[in-house]
Design a protein around this motif. Structure first.
Motif, PDB file in Angstrom:
ATOM      1  N   ALA A 149       0.800  -1.235   0.000  1.00  0.00           N
ATOM      2  CA  ALA A 149       0.000   0.000   0.000  1.00  0.00           C
ATOM      3  C   ALA A 149       0.828   1.278   0.000  1.00  0.00           C
ATOM      4  CB  ALA A 149      -0.968   0.000   1.186  1.00  0.00           C
ATOM      5  N   GLY A 150       1.945   1.255  -0.706  1.00  0.00           N
ATOM      6  CA  GLY A 150       2.702   2.485  -0.888  1.00  0.00           C
ATOM      7  C   GLY A 150       3.811   2.740   0.105  1.00  0.00           C
ATOM      8  N   LEU A 151       4.032   1.841   1.081  1.00  0.00           N
ATOM      9  CA  LEU A 151       5.089   2.076   2.067  1.00  0.00           C
ATOM     10  C   LEU A 151       6.253   1.093   1.937  1.00  0.00           C
ATOM     11  CD1 LEU A 151       3.392   3.120   5.425  1.00  0.00           C
ATOM     12  CD2 LEU A 151       4.075   4.510   3.462  1.00  0.00           C
ATOM     13  N   CYS A 152       6.257   0.261   0.904  1.00  0.00           N
ATOM     14  CA  CYS A 152       7.385  -0.652   0.710  1.00  0.00           C
ATOM     15  C   CYS A 152       8.590   0.084   0.133  1.00  0.00           C
ATOM     16  CB  CYS A 152       7.020  -1.783  -0.252  1.00  0.00           C
ATOM     17  SG  CYS A 152       5.776  -2.926   0.343  1.00  0.00           S
ATOM     18  N   ASP A 153       9.778  -0.410   0.475  1.00  0.00           N
ATOM     19  CA  ASP A 153      11.013   0.042  -0.142  1.00  0.00           C
ATOM     20  C   ASP A 153      11.304  -0.910  -1.306  1.00  0.00           C
ATOM     21  OD1 ASP A 153      13.970  -0.098  -0.631  1.00  0.00           O
ATOM     22  OD2 ASP A 153      13.952   1.539   0.816  1.00  0.00           O
ATOM     23  N   GLU A 154      11.266  -0.382  -2.524  1.00  0.00           N
ATOM     24  CA  GLU A 154      11.383  -1.252  -3.696  1.00  0.00           C
ATOM     25  C   GLU A 154      12.693  -2.031  -3.723  1.00  0.00           C
ATOM     26  OE1 GLU A 154      11.669  -1.112  -8.544  1.00  0.00           O
ATOM     27  OE2 GLU A 154      11.015   0.688  -7.484  1.00  0.00           O
ATOM     28  N   THR A 174       9.450  12.173  16.564  1.00  0.00           N
ATOM     29  CA  THR A 174       8.999  11.530  15.334  1.00  0.00           C
ATOM     30  C   THR A 174       9.270  12.428  14.144  1.00  0.00           C
ATOM     31  OG1 THR A 174       7.252  10.355  16.521  1.00  0.00           O
ATOM     32  CG2 THR A 174       6.996  10.543  14.142  1.00  0.00           C
ATOM     33  N   ARG A 175       9.680  11.803  13.050  1.00  0.00           N
ATOM     34  CA  ARG A 175       9.848  12.527  11.790  1.00  0.00           C
ATOM     35  C   ARG A 175       9.253  11.684  10.665  1.00  0.00           C
ATOM     36  NH1 ARG A 175      14.812   9.766  11.889  1.00  0.00           N
ATOM     37  NH2 ARG A 175      15.324   8.856   9.840  1.00  0.00           N
ATOM     38  N   THR A 176       9.003  12.295   9.530  1.00  0.00           N
ATOM     39  CA  THR A 176       8.554  11.557   8.359  1.00  0.00           C
ATOM     40  C   THR A 176       9.738  11.282   7.449  1.00  0.00           C
ATOM     41  OG1 THR A 176       8.035  13.601   7.167  1.00  0.00           O
ATOM     42  CG2 THR A 176       6.248  12.546   8.419  1.00  0.00           C
ATOM     43  N   GLU A 177       9.634  10.193   6.717  1.00  0.00           N
ATOM     44  CA  GLU A 177      10.710   9.786   5.812  1.00  0.00           C
ATOM     45  C   GLU A 177      10.079   9.263   4.530  1.00  0.00           C
ATOM     46  OE1 GLU A 177      13.395   6.009   6.191  1.00  0.00           O
ATOM     47  OE2 GLU A 177      14.358   7.628   7.330  1.00  0.00           O
ATOM     48  N   PRO A 178      10.560   9.686   3.358  1.00  0.00           N
ATOM     49  CA  PRO A 178       9.970   9.200   2.100  1.00  0.00           C
ATOM     50  C   PRO A 178      10.297   7.735   1.860  1.00  0.00           C
ATOM     51  CG  PRO A 178      11.919  10.532   1.655  1.00  0.00           C
ATOM     52  CD  PRO A 178      11.654  10.648   3.130  1.00  0.00           C
ATOM     53  N   VAL A 179       9.496   7.101   1.012  1.00  0.00           N
ATOM     54  CA  VAL A 179       9.735   5.706   0.635  1.00  0.00           C
ATOM     55  C   VAL A 179      10.044   5.632  -0.852  1.00  0.00           C
ATOM     56  CG1 VAL A 179       8.290   4.718   2.433  1.00  0.00           C
ATOM     57  CG2 VAL A 179       7.268   5.321   0.244  1.00  0.00           C
ATOM     58  N   ARG A 180      10.770   4.572  -1.219  1.00  0.00           N
ATOM     59  CA  ARG A 180      11.065   4.328  -2.628  1.00  0.00           C
ATOM     60  C   ARG A 180      10.079   3.290  -3.157  1.00  0.00           C
ATOM     61  NH1 ARG A 180      17.291   2.965  -1.843  1.00  0.00           N
ATOM     62  NH2 ARG A 180      16.435   2.211   0.128  1.00  0.00           N
ATOM     63  N   LEU A 181       9.456   3.573  -4.293  1.00  0.00           N
ATOM     64  CA  LEU A 181       8.309   2.801  -4.710  1.00  0.00           C
ATOM     65  C   LEU A 181       8.177   2.794  -6.234  1.00  0.00           C
ATOM     66  CD1 LEU A 181       5.244   1.750  -4.016  1.00  0.00           C
ATOM     67  CD2 LEU A 181       4.736   4.181  -4.146  1.00  0.00           C
ATOM     68  N   LEU A 182       7.740   1.673  -6.794  1.00  0.00           N
ATOM     69  CA  LEU A 182       7.424   1.615  -8.212  1.00  0.00           C
ATOM     70  C   LEU A 182       6.186   2.446  -8.507  1.00  0.00           C
ATOM     71  CD1 LEU A 182       7.771  -2.138  -9.279  1.00  0.00           C
ATOM     72  CD2 LEU A 182       9.133  -0.221 -10.080  1.00  0.00           C
TER      73      LEU A 182
END
Length: 555
Positions: free
Chosen positions: A90-95, A540-548
């Protein structure tokens, strides 16, 4: 975002160490990830000590029914496994992590077979394959029909014993030993005797590998065994490590429902039963998954659990039903002997009638931030398996990727430590405030978390939960630390992080479903990462994810 959200215990009031021993690597936990790490390290010539809170093999792996996901079929393709994992996540995996998992899964299965695993085979002598929710091909390797985890545990446990690896059973890992520059240099441990902590000592090591599993016991009903209390995650946080995605708790949609008072570890009815053709129906026999998702009863687990929860809210029922009766009694009994027996023991005949099921806490998609080599944000500390958050599982684990990830990460971590073991570091005495949560608060923690942070959540309930957690009593100063206090403190830590993250994430994504924020928002396609300061304040901080790009559609 950088916010001071809540407060948890920064360090435990440790018992005095009466002894000191040294080893190359300490592995904490004896599930698939921990055992494979220890076996592979021993084969590489490293001295290893395994510490486990219960008996060897007491962890969640033993109870796993489904199997291991790996691309082994002639009609399968690694890109399909990658795609299925990313869509479920659902969009939070690291490719990158997902691609590594998929590429190395077949070798991990072969390694397991080489160690003597008795997998179920097809007519050609190759591993038999089945399908589970979210998979587009048959790619689940299994053993004993529905006893895959038990066979993995047996295989690795035998390999451990043959190699003469030291195992400290019924031993609690309390807190990490830290050097002056913040590196992990070992562990303070203590033997558990009738709930008391006795014979405490220090294990000095050049690396500590956490493989302690998840935190399903945070909820009143769970498929997890009694020891799944989040100890490893809490220990890592207190040592300075970052943790992420704690709000993403996967609820297995088909746990046998035996009554409103059911608590503790419940009977799991594997997704593989639906993979063979069983369907979910309501009390009137209507299929509830038709129209809910293109894959119907084989939709990803978060979709199935949320659909069941919606059905229960609409009807006022306590359960839905899983119907496998049309598959034939002989087939069901032969393919799922353990599940059939467990249902019969509870008074239900899976082979001939629909059996009542409801979602229950099953798997922690979040955990200690680590890569697939096990590296965390603290030098000398590694994490593999369910305790780790590698980005493979994202916001919702694809069925049977868990043991696969544990074995892949364990093999990679062992290979890393075989070649690049950190230099020995001298631990310094612990400093700063110590605390613990009164073990009498455990029932209140689990009841409130179940009520307010289950399959569905909302801001009002989460705010109530946060207030309750912040006001729980602490251990009386000077009182002796015991096993119940260690577990309750860990559960409080995990519940506090989960609640803070679930409140902050004002959307619904994967396992995290907000009734008051039902949409999936593109601006929340980020991970929530937490760290602890010396006072016990959580930041707490936010961190981007890498995704197809192709996998950005979520259910």
């Amino acid at each position: 975002m950088s916010t001071n959200l809540a407060r948890v215990v920064p360090a435990l009031p440790l018992p005095v160490a009466g002894w000191t021993r040294g080893t190359d690597v300490v592995v904490v936990g004896s599930g698939a990830a921990g055992l494979m790490t220890a076996v592979a390290l021993a084969d590489a010539g490293r001295a290893v000590t395994v510490v486990t809170k219960g008996a060897l093999g007491d962890g969640s792996t033993t109870w796993a029914q489904g199997g291991l996901a790996a691309v082994l079929g002639a009609d399968d393709d690694p890109e399909l496994h990658v795609h299925d994992t990313l869509v479920a996540g659902a969009g939070l995996c690291d490719e990158e992590a997902v691609r590594t998992l998929v590429a190395e899964a077949p070798a991990a299965v072969a390694h397991l077979q080489g160690l003597g695993a008795r997998l179920d085979l097809d007519r050609t002598g190759r591993p038999a394959l089945t399908r589970e929710g979210g998979h587009s091909r048959d790619r689940i390797v299994h053993a004993g029909g529905d006893a895959s985890g038990a066979e993995v545990t047996r295989t690795l446990g035998d390999a451990l014993r043959v190699r003469g690896i030291e195992v400290l059973e019924h031993t609690a890992a309390l807190d990490a030993l830290l050097s002056a520059d913040g590196r992990v240099a070992g562990l303070r441990v203590a033997r558990i005797s009738d709930g008391a902590l006795v014979d405490a000592g220090d294990l000095h090591a050049r690396a500590v590998v956490l493989a302690t599993g998840g935190y399903g016991q945070l909820y009143a009903a769970s498929s997890n065994p009694a020891g799944a209390t989040g100890d490893g995650l809490a220990l890592a946080l207190r040592a300075g490590a970052e943790v992420a995605d704690v709000e993403m708790v996967q609820f297995h949609p088909t746990v046998l429902w035996t009554g409103p008072g059911a608590a503790g570890q419940q009977v799991l009815v594997s997704e593989a039963v639906r993979g063979e053709g069983a369907v979910l129906v309501d009390a009137d026999g209507r299929r509830i998954m038709l129209g809910a998702h293109p894959l119907a009863d084989l939709a990803p687990r978060d979709v199935v659990s949320a659909t069941i929860a919606a059905s229960l809210r609409a009807t006022g029922a306590d359960s839905v039903f899983l119907d496998a009766s049309h598959l034939g009694a002989d087939f069901v009994a032969r393919r799922f002997p353990g599940i059939t027996a467990a249902c019969a023991a509870a008074g239900f005949d899976l082979t001939r009638e629909p059996v009542p099921v409801a979602p229950a806490a099953h798997y922690a998609c979040g955990g200690v931030v680590a890569d697939l080599d096990g590296r965390t944000t603290v030098p000398g500390l590694y994490a593999v398996g369910e305790v780790a958050c590698t980005g493979v599982q994202g916001a919702n684990r694809l069925a049977s990727n868990s043991i696969t990830e544990g074995l892949v990460a364990a093999r990679r971590c062992a290979a890393l430590l075989a070649e690049d073991l950190p230099a020995a570091a001298a631990p310094v005495p612990p400093r700063g405030p110590v605390d613990a949560v009164d073990p009498a608060a455990r029932a209140e923690i689990t009841a409130a978390t179940t009520r307010h942070a289950g399959v569905v959540r909302d801001a009002d309930g989460l705010a109530e939960l946060a207030g309750l957690l912040g006001g729980l009593p602490r251990l009386i100063p000077g009182a002796a630390l015991d096993a119940a206090t260690v577990e309750t403190t860990a559960l409080h830590t995990v519940a506090t992080l989960l609640t803070a993250a679930a409140l902050a994430r004002t959307e619904s994504r994967g396992c995290h479903r907000r009734l008051d924020a039902p949409e999936t928002r593109p601006d929340w396609q980020v991970r929530l990462v937490h760290r602890l300061d010396r006072s016990g304040s959580v930041h707490t901080r936010t961190e981007p994810v890498r995704l197809l790009a192709a996998a950005q559609v979520v259910a």
